[in-house]
Write an enzyme that holds these catalytic residues in place. Structure first.
Site, PDB file in Angstrom:
ATOM      1  N   ASP A   6       0.908  -1.201   0.075  1.00 28.20           N
ATOM      2  CA  ASP A   6       0.175   0.005   0.116  1.00 28.20           C
ATOM      3  C   ASP A   6       0.885   1.154   0.101  1.00 28.20           C
ATOM      4  OD1 ASP A   6      -2.457   1.484   0.001  1.00 28.20           O
ATOM      5  OD2 ASP A   6      -2.205   1.858   2.112  1.00 28.20           O
ATOM      6  N   SER A   7       0.224   2.513  -0.442  1.00 32.97           N
ATOM      7  CA  SER A   7       1.271   3.761  -0.360  1.00 32.97           C
ATOM      8  C   SER A   7       1.421   3.948   1.154  1.00 32.97           C
ATOM      9  CB  SER A   7       0.227   4.651  -0.933  1.00 32.97           C
ATOM     10  OG  SER A   7      -0.982   4.696  -0.353  1.00 32.97           O
ATOM     11  N   CYS A  69      -3.363  -1.200  -2.230  1.00 34.96           N
ATOM     12  CA  CYS A  69      -3.929   0.415  -2.464  1.00 34.96           C
ATOM     13  C   CYS A  69      -4.850   0.299  -3.957  1.00 34.96           C
ATOM     14  CB  CYS A  69      -2.432   1.086  -2.818  1.00 34.96           C
ATOM     15  SG  CYS A  69      -2.575   2.721  -3.356  1.00 34.96           S
ATOM     16  N   CYS A 200     -10.826   2.962  -0.994  1.00 33.62           N
ATOM     17  CA  CYS A 200      -9.463   3.356  -0.669  1.00 33.62           C
ATOM     18  C   CYS A 200      -9.245   2.573   0.706  1.00 33.62           C
ATOM     19  CB  CYS A 200      -9.563   5.002  -0.516  1.00 33.62           C
ATOM     20  SG  CYS A 200      -8.034   5.741   0.362  1.00 33.62           S
ATOM     21  N   HIS A 202      -7.719   3.847   3.419  1.00 31.73           N
ATOM     22  CA  HIS A 202      -7.866   4.518   4.481  1.00 31.73           C
ATOM     23  C   HIS A 202      -9.378   4.694   5.145  1.00 31.73           C
ATOM     24  CE1 HIS A 202      -3.560   5.736   3.829  1.00 31.73           C
ATOM     25  NE2 HIS A 202      -3.650   6.452   4.939  1.00 31.73           N
TER      26      HIS A 202
END
Ligand code: DGL
Length: 286
Positions: A6-7, A69, A200, A202
């Site tokens: 993931d980023s 991601c 997403c 997050h």
């Protein structure tokens, strides 16, 4: 070992579901926190960062990498699968989250055969919330059009949600304001969505607050569980890859930024203390 990329730390929401559903495997997680967020970056940059990340995970011994991601999956996966792997890593596999999430959004069960099995949802409206990059890529629209062409898709970019989560602002009036700003237009429309996908890594951390703002009849889909179910199904259908995955139940965590900060974020998501290693990603020279 399964590599999960993931980023940043948000992908731990996906890893956490993988650990619950498929605990027997070894995992190496990489969060490119030094260069996050990826959401506002150009396609070329996301592609090049993602290629460096998967190369790192391949070099570390992962035959299979999951791009947790959405931005990387939406902007880089197709090219990596079609060009990079055949040219440089023909024996490795990379899977993303867009296709499995689109299947879940249309109501296709894991293992259902797209094009043969009729999805549960063929008409009506669904929505995807994501980063600017994910929405701009059009990847969700593309996948959903193949699976359920009669479904109307609203794509909503929520550019401030990732910075809010990164800052630990998961509740409070300020956060509510920015959530309303992106959610309200969806439900003010004449044909509001019956399902909303949190596209997403997050956003699941905002779920408790989101649940209080989205009408109760609307299903909110987080990706962790669905990605884990579909990976389990994929591994069953790909025994040649499944056999190559080591199973000592080890979990390793790496980040390109401060490992102490990352470990603190990770502990909050995984509900367990983790040790994190700081790593450097190398530019890919093909
Ligand atoms: N991991 C990204 C995603 O799922 C969100 C954070 C970012 O913008 O880097 O799209």
């Amino acid at each position: 070992m399964i590599g999960v990329f993931d980023s940043g730390f948000g992908g731990l929401t996906v890893l956490s579901a993988l650990l619950r559903r498929l605990p027997e495997y070894d995992y190496l997680y990489l969060g490119d926190s030094a260069r996050a967020p990826y959401g506002p970056r150009s396609l070329e940059v996301v592609h090049s960062f993602t290629r460096e990340a998967v190369e790192f995970l391949f070099d570390a011994g992962c035959p299979l990498v999951v791009l947790a991601c959405n931005t990387a999956s939406a902007q880089a996966l197709r090219t990596l699968q079609q060009r990079h792997l055949p040219a440089h890593r023909p024996d490795r596999r990379i899977l993303g989250v867009v296709r499995p999430s689109a299947e879940a959004l249309a109501g296709l069960a894991p293992g259902a055969i797209p094009g043969v099995t009729e999805p549960a949802l063929t008409t009506g409206t669904v929505a995807v919330l994501g980063t600017v990059g994910t929405v701009a890529s059009g990847s969700y629209a593309l996948e959903l059009a193949k699976l359920a062409p009669g479904l109307r898709l609203i794509q909503q970019a929520c550019p401030l949600w990732v910075p809010l989560v990164e800052a630990g602002e998961l509740s409070g009036l300020g956060t509510e304001y920015f959530l309303h700003k992106n959610l309200d237009p969806l439900f003010a429309a004449a044909d509001p969505p019956s399902r909303v996908l949190l596209g997403c890594t997050h956003y699941p951390l905002l779920l408790p607050l989101l649940r209080t703002m989205v009408p109760p009849s609307v299903e909110i889909i987080a990706q962790g569980g669905l990605v884990a179910d579909r990976l389990a199904d994929w591994l069953q259908r790909h025994p040649e890859m499944e056999r190559r995955l080591s199973r000592k139940r080890t979990r390793r965590y790496s980040t390109t930024d401060d490992p102490v900060w990352f470990a603190r974020q990770g502990q909050a998501i995984l509900s367990t203390a983790i040790e994190v290693e700081r790593v450097r990603l190398k530019p890919f020279v093909g």
